[in-house]
Motif scaffolding. Structure first.
Motif, mmCIF file in Angstrom:
data_model
loop_
_atom_site.group_PDB
_atom_site.id
_atom_site.type_symbol
_atom_site.label_atom_id
_atom_site.label_comp_id
_atom_site.label_asym_id
_atom_site.label_seq_id
_atom_site.Cartn_x
_atom_site.Cartn_y
_atom_site.Cartn_z
ATOM 1 N N ARG A 117 40.769 40.762 40.023
ATOM 2 C CA ARG A 117 42.149 41.193 40.209
ATOM 3 C C ARG A 117 42.620 42.033 39.028
ATOM 4 N NH1 ARG A 117 43.308 35.179 41.653
ATOM 5 N NH2 ARG A 117 42.576 35.103 43.808
ATOM 6 N N ARG A 118 43.382 43.034 39.328
ATOM 7 C CA ARG A 118 43.848 43.950 38.296
ATOM 8 C C ARG A 118 44.886 43.272 37.396
ATOM 9 N NH1 ARG A 118 42.233 49.102 39.030
ATOM 10 N NH2 ARG A 118 41.312 49.612 41.043
ATOM 11 N N THR A 119 44.622 43.344 36.088
ATOM 12 C CA THR A 119 45.546 42.756 35.125
ATOM 13 C C THR A 119 46.172 43.819 34.233
ATOM 14 O OG1 THR A 119 43.703 42.349 33.616
ATOM 15 C CG2 THR A 119 44.301 40.564 35.087
ATOM 16 N N VAL A 120 45.813 45.085 34.483
ATOM 17 C CA VAL A 120 46.402 46.177 33.719
ATOM 18 C C VAL A 120 46.906 47.220 34.693
ATOM 19 C CG1 VAL A 120 44.903 45.817 31.736
ATOM 20 C CG2 VAL A 120 44.151 47.319 33.558
ATOM 21 N N ASP A 121 47.533 48.263 34.181
ATOM 22 C CA ASP A 121 48.081 49.313 35.019
ATOM 23 C C ASP A 121 46.967 50.032 35.760
ATOM 24 O OD1 ASP A 121 49.418 51.353 36.189
ATOM 25 O OD2 ASP A 121 50.067 52.313 34.333
ATOM 26 N N ALA A 122 46.922 49.861 37.079
ATOM 27 C CA ALA A 122 45.837 50.422 37.879
ATOM 28 C C ALA A 122 45.849 51.932 37.887
ATOM 29 C CB ALA A 122 45.941 49.892 39.314
ATOM 30 N N THR A 123 46.982 52.552 37.590
ATOM 31 C CA THR A 123 47.064 54.010 37.620
ATOM 32 C C THR A 123 46.428 54.651 36.395
ATOM 33 O OG1 THR A 123 49.236 54.044 36.531
ATOM 34 C CG2 THR A 123 49.199 53.869 38.945
ATOM 35 N N SER A 124 46.099 53.849 35.387
ATOM 36 C CA SER A 124 45.604 54.405 34.130
ATOM 37 C C SER A 124 44.082 54.431 34.046
ATOM 38 C CB SER A 124 46.153 53.589 32.954
ATOM 39 O OG SER A 124 45.639 52.275 32.988
ATOM 40 N N MET A 125 43.394 53.977 35.071
ATOM 41 C CA MET A 125 41.943 53.933 35.014
ATOM 42 C C MET A 125 41.345 54.167 36.397
ATOM 43 S SD MET A 125 41.111 49.883 34.677
ATOM 44 C CE MET A 125 41.860 49.846 33.058
ATOM 45 N N PRO A 126 40.047 54.509 36.433
ATOM 46 C CA PRO A 126 39.393 54.700 37.716
ATOM 47 C C PRO A 126 39.272 53.384 38.479
ATOM 48 C CG PRO A 126 38.136 55.696 35.921
ATOM 49 C CD PRO A 126 39.175 54.821 35.305
ATOM 50 N N GLU A 127 38.914 53.493 39.746
ATOM 51 C CA GLU A 127 38.590 52.314 40.542
ATOM 52 C C GLU A 127 37.087 52.116 40.472
ATOM 53 O OE1 GLU A 127 38.773 50.779 45.183
ATOM 54 O OE2 GLU A 127 40.141 52.344 44.487
ATOM 55 N N TYR A 128 36.689 50.911 40.058
ATOM 56 C CA TYR A 128 35.275 50.625 39.850
ATOM 57 C C TYR A 128 34.736 49.652 40.900
ATOM 58 C CZ TYR A 128 35.975 52.513 35.125
ATOM 59 O OH TYR A 128 36.270 53.321 34.049
ATOM 60 N N LYS A 129 33.508 49.920 41.342
ATOM 61 C CA LYS A 129 32.779 48.954 42.163
ATOM 62 C C LYS A 129 31.338 48.911 41.679
ATOM 63 C CE LYS A 129 31.816 49.715 46.590
ATOM 64 N NZ LYS A 129 31.951 49.714 48.083
ATOM 65 N N LEU A 130 30.903 47.739 41.237
ATOM 66 C CA LEU A 130 29.543 47.529 40.757
ATOM 67 C C LEU A 130 28.722 46.923 41.888
ATOM 68 C CD1 LEU A 130 27.540 47.524 38.347
ATOM 69 C CD2 LEU A 130 28.362 45.215 37.822
ATOM 70 N N ILE A 131 27.632 47.572 42.238
ATOM 71 C CA ILE A 131 26.782 47.130 43.351
ATOM 72 C C ILE A 131 25.440 46.680 42.798
ATOM 73 C CG2 ILE A 131 25.743 47.765 45.562
ATOM 74 C CD1 ILE A 131 27.791 50.061 45.721
ATOM 75 N N TYR A 132 25.092 45.425 43.083
ATOM 76 C CA TYR A 132 23.808 44.875 42.617
ATOM 77 C C TYR A 132 23.482 43.658 43.464
ATOM 78 C CZ TYR A 132 20.103 43.629 39.319
ATOM 79 O OH TYR A 132 18.891 43.355 38.754
ATOM 80 N N PHE A 133 22.323 43.097 43.231
ATOM 81 C CA PHE A 133 21.939 41.870 43.920
ATOM 82 C C PHE A 133 22.793 40.697 43.431
ATOM 83 C CE2 PHE A 133 17.956 44.405 43.713
ATOM 84 C CZ PHE A 133 17.836 44.664 45.069
ATOM 85 N N ASN A 134 22.742 39.593 44.155
ATOM 86 C CA ASN A 134 23.457 38.389 43.747
ATOM 87 C C ASN A 134 22.653 37.670 42.659
ATOM 88 O OD1 ASN A 134 25.373 36.381 43.647
ATOM 89 N ND2 ASN A 134 24.551 35.261 45.393
ATOM 90 N N ILE B 59 38.770 44.925 32.245
ATOM 91 C CA ILE B 59 38.834 46.008 33.223
ATOM 92 C C ILE B 59 38.577 45.459 34.625
ATOM 93 C CG2 ILE B 59 37.721 48.125 34.032
ATOM 94 C CD1 ILE B 59 37.250 48.909 31.181
ATOM 95 N N PRO B 60 39.468 45.705 35.564
ATOM 96 C CA PRO B 60 39.278 45.218 36.926
ATOM 97 C C PRO B 60 38.212 46.018 37.672
ATOM 98 C CG PRO B 60 41.253 46.540 36.808
ATOM 99 C CD PRO B 60 40.749 46.414 35.397
ATOM 100 N N TYR B 61 37.453 45.323 38.497
ATOM 101 C CA TYR B 61 36.399 45.975 39.279
ATOM 102 C C TYR B 61 36.026 45.079 40.451
ATOM 103 C CZ TYR B 61 32.945 42.731 37.275
ATOM 104 O OH TYR B 61 32.238 41.603 36.920
ATOM 105 N N THR B 62 35.341 45.670 41.410
ATOM 106 C CA THR B 62 34.779 44.903 42.512
ATOM 107 C C THR B 62 33.298 44.680 42.245
ATOM 108 O OG1 THR B 62 36.362 45.758 44.115
ATOM 109 C CG2 THR B 62 34.317 44.864 45.003
ATOM 110 N N ASP B 63 32.898 43.435 42.251
ATOM 111 C CA ASP B 63 31.522 43.047 41.950
ATOM 112 C C ASP B 63 30.818 42.764 43.284
ATOM 113 O OD1 ASP B 63 30.115 40.441 39.777
ATOM 114 O OD2 ASP B 63 29.198 42.181 40.720
ATOM 115 N N GLU B 64 30.236 43.793 43.869
ATOM 116 C CA GLU B 64 29.586 43.635 45.178
ATOM 117 C C GLU B 64 28.159 43.144 44.994
ATOM 118 O OE1 GLU B 64 28.125 46.438 48.849
ATOM 119 O OE2 GLU B 64 30.155 46.757 48.078
#
Length: 230
Positions: A20-37, A54-59
């Motif tokens: 979950r985003r804990t900082v201003d989302a407009t100030s940074m890119p949107e990140y998604k990290l893709i890897y195995f579990n 830094i907020p990100y999606t951990d796929e």
């Protein structure tokens, strides 16, 4: 760093950990990290994201999902970091990029190169270890290779140099934490968990592993991350 919400995987949807985003989302890119579990080649980047808040999606991709998922990836390999939808491949390139984003790459070019050199050295070391572990040789032969080849010729020389360096400095480059310290803690931490007796000769390296893991945001991530193999 905010809490991590975990969604149960379905047959078509890979396991995703959304930070979950804990900082201003407009100030940074949107990140998604893709890897195995797994931890593997993506854990360094997860530590860096955690440290920087830094907020990100951990796929996370399950084994049975990989054949289908592989076809949809730009390079057919993982890890991949999606930065505003643009793919960045290769674990060290990803780690270095995120380390810069969180202020853990030295501004001095030579000092930054020392971090790169250490990253390459430990990556090569882990690759040599993985090659033995994943070979089709029997366990007795693998133990022989570790004892007679990997330990004296690969692992011990690196640990000897690090023991001397870290005994003279607070961090790898002196009084400032860098991503090199994360690499040391991750690379040798996995070995320490399996072969703690090796570290009897290298107490400073052992202490450094734990010192990084005790950083508040790293400690928090380790406590709440999914439990899975290296």
């Amino acid at each position: 760093m905010g809490a991590v919400s975990r969604e149960p995987p379905s047959e078509k949807q890979p396991l995703v950990l959304s930070v979950r985003r804990t900082v201003d989302a407009t100030s940074m890119p949107e990140y998604k990290l893709i890897y195995f579990n797994l931890m593997g080649r993506a854990e360094l980047t997860r530590w860096l994201f955690a440290y920087g808040g830094i907020p990100y999606t951990d796929e996370r991709i399950e084994r049975e999902e990989w054949p289908a998922k592989k076809k949809s990836l730009p390079f057919s390999k993982v890890p991949i970091l999606m930065v505003d939808g643009k793919p960045l491949p290769q674990s060290l390139a990803i780690g270095r990029y995120v380390a810069k984003e969180v202020g853990l790459v030295p501004e001095d070019n030579l000092q930054a190169a020392y971090c790169d050199a250490l990253a390459d050295t430990i990556t090569e070391m882990m690759g040599a270890m993985r090659q033995i572990m994943m070979s089709d040789k029997d366990e007795e032969e693998k133990r022989r290779q570790f004892k007679e080849d990997f330990y004296p010729n690969v692992l011990e020389p690196i640990m000897t140099r690090l023991e001397k360096r870290l005994s003279e400095k607070q961090w790898f480059l002196g009084d400032k934490l860098t991503w090199a310290d994360f690499i040391i803690s991750l690379g040798f931490g996995h070995i320490k968990e399996r072969k703690p007796e090796i570290f009897e000769k290298f107490p400073t390296v052992a202490g450094h592993v734990e010192k990084v893991r005790e950083l508040p945001k790293i400690k928090e991530w380790i406590k709440k991350r999914p439990v899975n193999p290296y």
